[in-house]
Design a protein around this motif. Structure first.
Motif, mmCIF file in Angstrom:
data_model
loop_
_atom_site.group_PDB
_atom_site.id
_atom_site.type_symbol
_atom_site.label_atom_id
_atom_site.label_comp_id
_atom_site.label_asym_id
_atom_site.label_seq_id
_atom_site.Cartn_x
_atom_site.Cartn_y
_atom_site.Cartn_z
ATOM 1 N N UNK A 117 22.059 53.713 69.545
ATOM 2 C CA UNK A 117 20.596 53.643 69.624
ATOM 3 C C UNK A 117 20.113 52.693 68.538
ATOM 4 N N UNK A 118 19.328 51.674 68.935
ATOM 5 C CA UNK A 118 18.784 50.678 68.004
ATOM 6 C C UNK A 118 17.272 50.886 67.956
ATOM 7 N N UNK A 119 16.783 51.283 66.795
ATOM 8 C CA UNK A 119 15.362 51.553 66.613
ATOM 9 C C UNK A 119 14.692 50.283 66.116
ATOM 10 N N UNK A 120 13.870 49.680 66.971
ATOM 11 C CA UNK A 120 13.183 48.444 66.604
ATOM 12 C C UNK A 120 11.723 48.750 66.283
ATOM 13 N N UNK A 121 11.231 48.041 65.262
ATOM 14 C CA UNK A 121 9.860 48.235 64.777
ATOM 15 C C UNK A 121 9.200 46.871 64.603
ATOM 16 N N UNK A 122 7.970 46.901 64.201
ATOM 17 C CA UNK A 122 7.193 45.677 64.019
ATOM 18 C C UNK A 122 7.968 44.642 63.209
ATOM 19 N N UNK A 123 8.069 43.433 63.770
ATOM 20 C CA UNK A 123 8.754 42.327 63.110
ATOM 21 C C UNK A 123 10.213 42.185 63.499
ATOM 22 N N UNK A 124 10.767 43.161 64.226
ATOM 23 C CA UNK A 124 12.175 43.090 64.629
ATOM 24 C C UNK A 124 12.320 42.246 65.889
ATOM 25 N N UNK A 125 13.224 41.286 65.831
ATOM 26 C CA UNK A 125 13.577 40.450 66.976
ATOM 27 C C UNK A 125 15.014 40.799 67.336
ATOM 28 N N UNK A 126 15.207 41.238 68.580
ATOM 29 C CA UNK A 126 16.535 41.630 69.041
ATOM 30 C C UNK A 126 16.878 40.827 70.283
ATOM 31 N N UNK A 127 18.151 40.425 70.361
ATOM 32 C CA UNK A 127 18.668 39.697 71.515
ATOM 33 C C UNK A 127 19.860 40.486 72.049
ATOM 34 N N UNK A 128 19.743 40.937 73.302
ATOM 35 C CA UNK A 128 20.853 41.613 73.974
ATOM 36 C C UNK A 128 21.529 40.589 74.883
ATOM 37 N N UNK A 129 22.842 40.453 74.783
ATOM 38 C CA UNK A 129 23.514 39.436 75.597
ATOM 39 C C UNK A 129 23.503 39.796 77.080
ATOM 40 N N UNK A 130 23.552 38.795 77.927
ATOM 41 C CA UNK A 130 23.688 39.017 79.368
ATOM 42 C C UNK A 130 24.940 39.843 79.604
ATOM 43 N N UNK A 131 24.832 40.843 80.490
ATOM 44 C CA UNK A 131 25.987 41.635 80.881
ATOM 45 C C UNK A 131 26.237 42.897 80.093
ATOM 46 N N UNK A 132 25.504 43.134 78.990
ATOM 47 C CA UNK A 132 25.704 44.359 78.216
ATOM 48 C C UNK A 132 24.965 45.505 78.898
ATOM 49 N N UNK A 133 25.635 46.649 79.021
ATOM 50 C CA UNK A 133 24.949 47.831 79.533
ATOM 51 C C UNK A 133 23.966 48.301 78.469
ATOM 52 N N UNK A 134 22.720 48.500 78.896
ATOM 53 C CA UNK A 134 21.683 48.898 77.958
ATOM 54 C C UNK A 134 20.554 49.613 78.689
ATOM 55 N N UNK A 135 19.601 50.105 77.905
ATOM 56 C CA UNK A 135 18.380 50.721 78.425
ATOM 57 C C UNK A 135 17.351 50.694 77.302
ATOM 58 N N UNK A 136 16.101 50.949 77.656
ATOM 59 C CA UNK A 136 15.011 50.973 76.675
ATOM 60 C C UNK A 136 14.194 52.237 76.867
#
Length: 189
Positions: A117-136
């Motif tokens: 689990x990646x907790x993102x907050x104001x100012x966080x820029x995240x890049x998930x690569x193509x093909x990674x299993x994920x959800x939001x």
């Protein structure tokens, strides 16, 4: 930004809760990078003129952006959308988000198929690569405003799991997962 392994068996609990293991098992930026997940922390208030963001956009070829606000009063069919965002899936392109306000969780699978689990907050820029299993999902604040970035025209299509025969998923495994198992085998010999 914080990241941690999620406890097993929390599927019937509120998805907006942290779901920490006991004891807590935090995950480093290096571990995320090994999975292809990239991260920067930027100034959240002046993103329109942020030179670091402009350089990232230029270096990575991000030519399109828009904003989305996820909250019960801003996103039509909020509960339905939240449920669809939480379906485990892949994309054929990177998923890039800069949190402009609020917070939320991106969950990604590691090489052993465990949730991080990646907790993102104001100012966080995240890049998930193509093909990674994920959800939001949202956290308990129920509010996230984010900039979505794309290379070229936006592609919104999620491909729900299983996608193991999808060429994009196979490419992800070759680039990030198989290389981990190969390097582990080399270290063991």
């Amino acid at each position: 930004m914080e990241a941690w392994y999620m406890k097993e068996g929390g599927e019937n609990e509120d998805q907006r809760l942290p779901h920490h293991c006991e004891p807590k098992q935090y995950v480093s930026l290096e571990k995320l990078a090994d999975l292809g997940v990239l991260y920067w922390h930027l100034e959240g208030d002046n993103y329109e003129t942020n030179e670091e963001l402009e350089q990232i956009r230029k270096d990575r070829g991000y030519t399109y952006s828009d904003t989305i606000t996820c909250s019960p009063d801003k996103l039509p069919n909020y509960e339905v959308k939240l449920k669809s965002f939480f379906e485990e899936h892949i994309h054929t392109d990177e998923e890039i988000r800069l949190v402009l306000d609020g917070s939320g969780y991106f969950d990604v699978r590691d090489q052993d198929d465990r949730w991080i689990r990646v907790w993102v907050k104001k100012g966080d820029l995240i890049v998930l690569p193509a093909g990674i299993y994920h959800r939001f999902t949202m956290d308990s604040s129920n509010y996230t405003k984010a900039m979505r970035l794309f290379v070229g025209e936006p592609v919104w299509t999620p491909y729900n799991r299983p996608q193991d025969d999808n060429p994009i998923r196979k490419g992800y495994i070759d680039n990030f997962i198989s290389k981990d198992s190969q390097s582990s085998a080399v270290e063991a010999s």
